[in-house]
Design a protein around this motif. Sequence first.
Motif, PDB file in Angstrom:
ATOM      1  N   PHE A  50      32.292  42.221  45.284  1.00 15.40           N
ATOM      2  CA  PHE A  50      33.393  42.402  46.221  1.00 15.40           C
ATOM      3  C   PHE A  50      34.660  41.841  45.592  1.00 15.40           C
ATOM      4  O   PHE A  50      34.650  40.710  45.088  1.00 15.40           O
ATOM      5  N   PHE A  51      35.749  42.600  45.670  1.00 13.40           N
ATOM      6  CA  PHE A  51      37.028  42.150  45.118  1.00 13.40           C
ATOM      7  C   PHE A  51      38.110  42.225  46.186  1.00 13.40           C
ATOM      8  O   PHE A  51      38.169  43.168  46.983  1.00 13.40           O
ATOM      9  N   ASP A  52      38.974  41.208  46.185  1.00 15.27           N
ATOM     10  CA  ASP A  52      40.144  41.176  47.058  1.00 15.27           C
ATOM     11  C   ASP A  52      41.277  41.911  46.349  1.00 15.27           C
ATOM     12  O   ASP A  52      41.736  41.472  45.281  1.00 15.27           O
ATOM     13  N   VAL A  53      41.744  43.002  46.929  1.00 14.00           N
ATOM     14  CA  VAL A  53      42.769  43.808  46.262  1.00 14.00           C
ATOM     15  C   VAL A  53      44.122  43.120  46.268  1.00 14.00           C
ATOM     16  O   VAL A  53      45.042  43.542  45.558  1.00 14.00           O
ATOM     17  N   GLY A  54      44.268  42.062  47.059  1.00 10.81           N
ATOM     18  CA  GLY A  54      45.544  41.367  47.104  1.00 10.81           C
ATOM     19  C   GLY A  54      45.700  40.269  46.078  1.00 10.81           C
ATOM     20  O   GLY A  54      46.786  39.724  45.911  1.00 10.81           O
ATOM     21  N   ARG A  55      44.612  39.941  45.364  1.00 11.12           N
ATOM     22  CA  ARG A  55      44.694  38.854  44.387  1.00 11.12           C
ATOM     23  C   ARG A  55      44.835  39.425  42.981  1.00 11.12           C
ATOM     24  O   ARG A  55      44.102  40.330  42.592  1.00 11.12           O
ATOM     25  N   SER A  56      45.718  38.871  42.229  1.00 10.50           N
ATOM     26  CA  SER A  56      45.867  39.285  40.837  1.00 10.50           C
ATOM     27  C   SER A  56      44.961  38.482  39.910  1.00 10.50           C
ATOM     28  O   SER A  56      44.706  38.887  38.779  1.00 10.50           O
ATOM     29  N   ALA A  57      44.481  37.339  40.388  1.00  6.50           N
ATOM     30  CA  ALA A  57      43.563  36.511  39.605  1.00  6.50           C
ATOM     31  C   ALA A  57      42.466  35.984  40.519  1.00  6.50           C
ATOM     32  O   ALA A  57      42.660  35.810  41.722  1.00  6.50           O
ATOM     33  N   ARG A  58      41.284  35.750  39.921  1.00 10.03           N
ATOM     34  CA  ARG A  58      40.129  35.250  40.670  1.00 10.03           C
ATOM     35  C   ARG A  58      39.909  36.087  41.922  1.00 10.03           C
ATOM     36  O   ARG A  58      39.822  35.582  43.041  1.00 10.03           O
ATOM     37  N   ALA A  59      39.813  37.395  41.720  1.00  9.14           N
ATOM     38  CA  ALA A  59      39.745  38.335  42.835  1.00  9.14           C
ATOM     39  C   ALA A  59      38.353  38.461  43.428  1.00  9.14           C
ATOM     40  O   ALA A  59      38.197  39.076  44.484  1.00  9.14           O
ATOM     41  N   THR A  60      37.325  37.912  42.787  1.00  8.11           N
ATOM     42  CA  THR A  60      35.965  38.050  43.299  1.00  8.11           C
ATOM     43  C   THR A  60      35.809  37.297  44.615  1.00  8.11           C
ATOM     44  O   THR A  60      36.055  36.096  44.689  1.00  8.11           O
ATOM     45  N   VAL A  61      35.383  38.020  45.649  1.00 11.00           N
ATOM     46  CA  VAL A  61      35.173  37.443  46.972  1.00 11.00           C
ATOM     47  C   VAL A  61      33.704  37.099  47.185  1.00 11.00           C
ATOM     48  O   VAL A  61      33.372  36.077  47.778  1.00 11.00           O
ATOM     49  N   ASN A  62      32.806  37.968  46.682  1.00 11.22           N
ATOM     50  CA  ASN A  62      31.382  37.747  46.893  1.00 11.22           C
ATOM     51  C   ASN A  62      30.610  38.543  45.842  1.00 11.22           C
ATOM     52  O   ASN A  62      31.127  39.510  45.263  1.00 11.22           O
ATOM     53  N   THR A  63      29.383  38.131  45.600  1.00 10.37           N
ATOM     54  CA  THR A  63      28.472  38.817  44.686  1.00 10.37           C
ATOM     55  C   THR A  63      27.078  38.794  45.295  1.00 10.37           C
ATOM     56  O   THR A  63      26.584  37.730  45.652  1.00 10.37           O
ATOM     57  N   LEU A  64      26.469  39.968  45.430  1.00 11.99           N
ATOM     58  CA  LEU A  64      25.121  40.073  45.973  1.00 11.99           C
ATOM     59  C   LEU A  64      24.141  40.333  44.842  1.00 11.99           C
ATOM     60  O   LEU A  64      24.348  41.257  44.051  1.00 11.99           O
TER      61      LEU A  64
END
Length: 480
Positions: free
Chosen positions: A430-444
Amino acid sequence: MAAVWQQVLAVDARYAAYRTPRWPQFRTQYVRRRSQLLREQAKGGEPEGATRRWYLRVRARLLAQRYGALSEAGSCRGHSGSALRGSRTTLDRMEDFEDDPRAPRGHRRSLSRGSHPGAPPERPPGVVPTPLAEASRAMAGDTTLGENYAFAGVYHVFDQHSDSAVPRVQFAHDDRHLLACCSLDGTISVCRLAPGPPAVLRVLRGHGAGVADVAWSLANDVLVSASLDATLRLWAPADGRCIRRVADPDGAALLCCAFQPLNNNLTVVGSARHMVRVVNISTGKAARGGAGRLPGRVLALCFDAAGRVLWAGDDRGSVSSFLCDPNTGRLTKASRVVVQAGGSITSLSARAWASREAPDPSLLVNACPDRLLLFRVVEEEGSGAPGLRLRRSFPTRHREQPLRSCFCPLMSFRQGACVVTGSEDACVHFFDVGRSARATVNTLQGHGGAVLAVAFNCDESLLASSDATGTVIVWRRQHA
């Protein structure tokens, strides 16, 4: 330790193929049983954090001694401490979905259509969320983006396509529990997740080779499938009948398909001989003027929300757009953009907006090698043709497989927005489209092979993911 049980399942899944090399049919059964045991452990009370950490370390050490070290680090790599605390992708809260009194039952329409209590009414065309949308913000419950996309564990594991890749999973429109899966074993399965225990309702047979793509009609009364046997088939999912078989005029393998959103009597298909064709499903004939040619094999198709623009991606790294007449199916070539020279475009998803902070039309693209790209759709000066401007690029593991991604369907109601993609590292990201860095929100973690496709149901309560080994995992979102 919020991520411990998920890591245990990930270790089990990764080593499942080595435990039963002579009996591959038991691989998914082992992971399913393991998930059940973890759920029972969670119901019986959680062990102390130190005990759980000790168990994971000992288990990993024993497996490494017997089978060798893992090629990947644990699921926490790349996450900050706060992100780990926000991530609840674990199996320590695996209570039965149907036993949860808070769980909504039966059919429920998407929140984006205003069906949720307190939700704003359906928006007229052209209106997009704004930063002042207090009602929309309240729907997110003042939770963080990481908390919104935390998962309570594995809801169910399907293995009816054992040992044959499942390149596409797709929930029915505005239906929380109806799921279609297509497989390279030449079949399509229609699954029901509730009410009652999850089950395969029927398996659709008839294709002479692998099925590369499947799509639901808007009313969910028809399924269309594109196959490597050079045919397009229409199915009645209610009883499993094949309504119509349409052969490709070039005899080429068909690699992708999509319904025209404004006219479900029309479907578009992409072939291995570089052609995009619009087919009238009532007659089985190609629409007049409804054909276009791309530089390479057509691997991905999608329409914009208005149904006026058709996007097509090929194995030469280019994304082409066509203007589509929804009444006749006639295609007019509009533009072509080389997104990944020398690579392949394996997935396309279009949205009218990305979030309140990004109200422009957006296109999500899986580009091999190793890129997930989010584009803003703009109008080319002087031509009026749709063009693309890059907004974000996210790193992925993507070298060989036809990976797919999707927008999270309720993103426009939240502060921030997420996209989700499969990956060849056997994870869902999962990636946050609003972040330019450290965009990973979650990993399953939990798959035993490359994750090829992902799909949310209409209210984001369930996420389905499929992999190259034939396993389909349905995950339950924690805050659903």
